[in-house]
Write a protein that holds these residues in place. Sequence first.
Motif, PDB file in Angstrom:
ATOM      1  N   ILE A 145       0.857  -1.177   0.000  1.00 21.46           N
ATOM      2  CA  ILE A 145       0.000   0.000   0.000  1.00 21.46           C
ATOM      3  C   ILE A 145       0.898   1.233   0.000  1.00 21.46           C
ATOM      4  O   ILE A 145       1.638   1.463   0.962  1.00 21.46           O
ATOM      5  N   ASP A 146       0.857   1.994  -1.084  1.00 20.84           N
ATOM      6  CA  ASP A 146       1.663   3.208  -1.210  1.00 20.84           C
ATOM      7  C   ASP A 146       0.895   4.355  -0.559  1.00 20.84           C
ATOM      8  O   ASP A 146      -0.150   4.776  -1.069  1.00 20.84           O
ATOM      9  N   ILE A 147       1.398   4.851   0.563  1.00 22.82           N
ATOM     10  CA  ILE A 147       0.653   5.870   1.303  1.00 22.82           C
ATOM     11  C   ILE A 147       0.689   7.240   0.622  1.00 22.82           C
ATOM     12  O   ILE A 147      -0.011   8.151   1.055  1.00 22.82           O
ATOM     13  N   ASP A 148       1.470   7.380  -0.445  1.00 16.26           N
ATOM     14  CA  ASP A 148       1.428   8.623  -1.210  1.00 16.26           C
ATOM     15  C   ASP A 148       0.187   8.674  -2.094  1.00 16.26           C
ATOM     16  O   ASP A 148      -0.293   9.755  -2.427  1.00 16.26           O
ATOM     17  N   SER A 149      -0.347   7.527  -2.477  1.00 18.66           N
ATOM     18  CA  SER A 149      -1.508   7.504  -3.358  1.00 18.66           C
ATOM     19  C   SER A 149      -2.751   6.886  -2.716  1.00 18.66           C
ATOM     20  O   SER A 149      -3.842   7.016  -3.257  1.00 18.66           O
ATOM     21  N   ASP A 150      -2.600   6.238  -1.575  1.00 18.35           N
ATOM     22  CA  ASP A 150      -3.724   5.591  -0.903  1.00 18.35           C
ATOM     23  C   ASP A 150      -4.006   6.340   0.401  1.00 18.35           C
ATOM     24  O   ASP A 150      -3.283   6.181   1.391  1.00 18.35           O
ATOM     25  N   MET A 151      -5.038   7.172   0.389  1.00 20.15           N
ATOM     26  CA  MET A 151      -5.336   8.007   1.557  1.00 20.15           C
ATOM     27  C   MET A 151      -5.773   7.198   2.769  1.00 20.15           C
ATOM     28  O   MET A 151      -5.454   7.549   3.905  1.00 20.15           O
ATOM     29  N   GLU A 152      -6.490   6.104   2.557  1.00 18.93           N
ATOM     30  CA  GLU A 152      -6.874   5.247   3.684  1.00 18.93           C
ATOM     31  C   GLU A 152      -5.627   4.619   4.309  1.00 18.93           C
ATOM     32  O   GLU A 152      -5.512   4.521   5.527  1.00 18.93           O
ATOM     33  N   GLY A 153      -4.694   4.210   3.461  1.00 17.66           N
ATOM     34  CA  GLY A 153      -3.435   3.660   3.957  1.00 17.66           C
ATOM     35  C   GLY A 153      -2.657   4.703   4.739  1.00 17.66           C
ATOM     36  O   GLY A 153      -2.088   4.414   5.797  1.00 17.66           O
ATOM     37  N   ARG A 154      -2.623   5.925   4.225  1.00 18.32           N
ATOM     38  CA  ARG A 154      -1.928   7.015   4.917  1.00 18.32           C
ATOM     39  C   ARG A 154      -2.549   7.259   6.287  1.00 18.32           C
ATOM     40  O   ARG A 154      -1.841   7.409   7.289  1.00 18.32           O
ATOM     41  N   LYS A 155      -3.882   7.295   6.340  1.00 16.60           N
ATOM     42  CA  LYS A 155      -4.573   7.514   7.618  1.00 16.60           C
ATOM     43  C   LYS A 155      -4.236   6.404   8.612  1.00 16.60           C
ATOM     44  O   LYS A 155      -4.026   6.670   9.798  1.00 16.60           O
ATOM     45  N   PHE A 156      -4.192   5.162   8.142  1.00 18.23           N
ATOM     46  CA  PHE A 156      -3.856   4.048   9.026  1.00 18.23           C
ATOM     47  C   PHE A 156      -2.450   4.216   9.597  1.00 18.23           C
ATOM     48  O   PHE A 156      -2.234   4.073  10.802  1.00 18.23           O
ATOM     49  N   VAL A 157      -1.488   4.524   8.729  1.00 14.76           N
ATOM     50  CA  VAL A 157      -0.100   4.699   9.176  1.00 14.76           C
ATOM     51  C   VAL A 157      -0.008   5.823  10.198  1.00 14.76           C
ATOM     52  O   VAL A 157       0.640   5.686  11.239  1.00 14.76           O
TER      53      VAL A 157
END
Length: 84
Positions: free
Chosen positions: A36-48
Motif C-alpha cells: 500500500i503506497d501511502i502517497d496515493s492511498d489516503m486510507e493507507g496514509r490515515k492508518f499509518v
Amino acid sequence: MTNFSQPLRFYGTSWCYTSRRARATLDELKIPYEYIDIDSDMEGRKFVEQVNNGNRSVPTIVFPDGSILVEPTVQQLKDKLGVV
C-alpha cells in the motif's frame, strides 16, 4: 521460517530507502505481501498516521497476527519472520 496463511500488509512509499530495502528483503525471501503506497492511498496514509502517533513512518508492516513493525532493520524483519 514462519509460514503466513495471509499476506502481510506493507505500507510504504516508492521514494523511501527503508521501504525499498524491506520490500527487497520480503521479495528475496518470497514472503507474500500487499503493498500500500501511502502517497496515493489516503486510507493507507490515515492508518499509518493512526498507528504512528500522527507520523507517516514507513515502512509500517502489519502481520497476520495483528503485530506491527515500523521502520524495521533487515535483521529485525528477518527475526520477526523467523529467518535464520
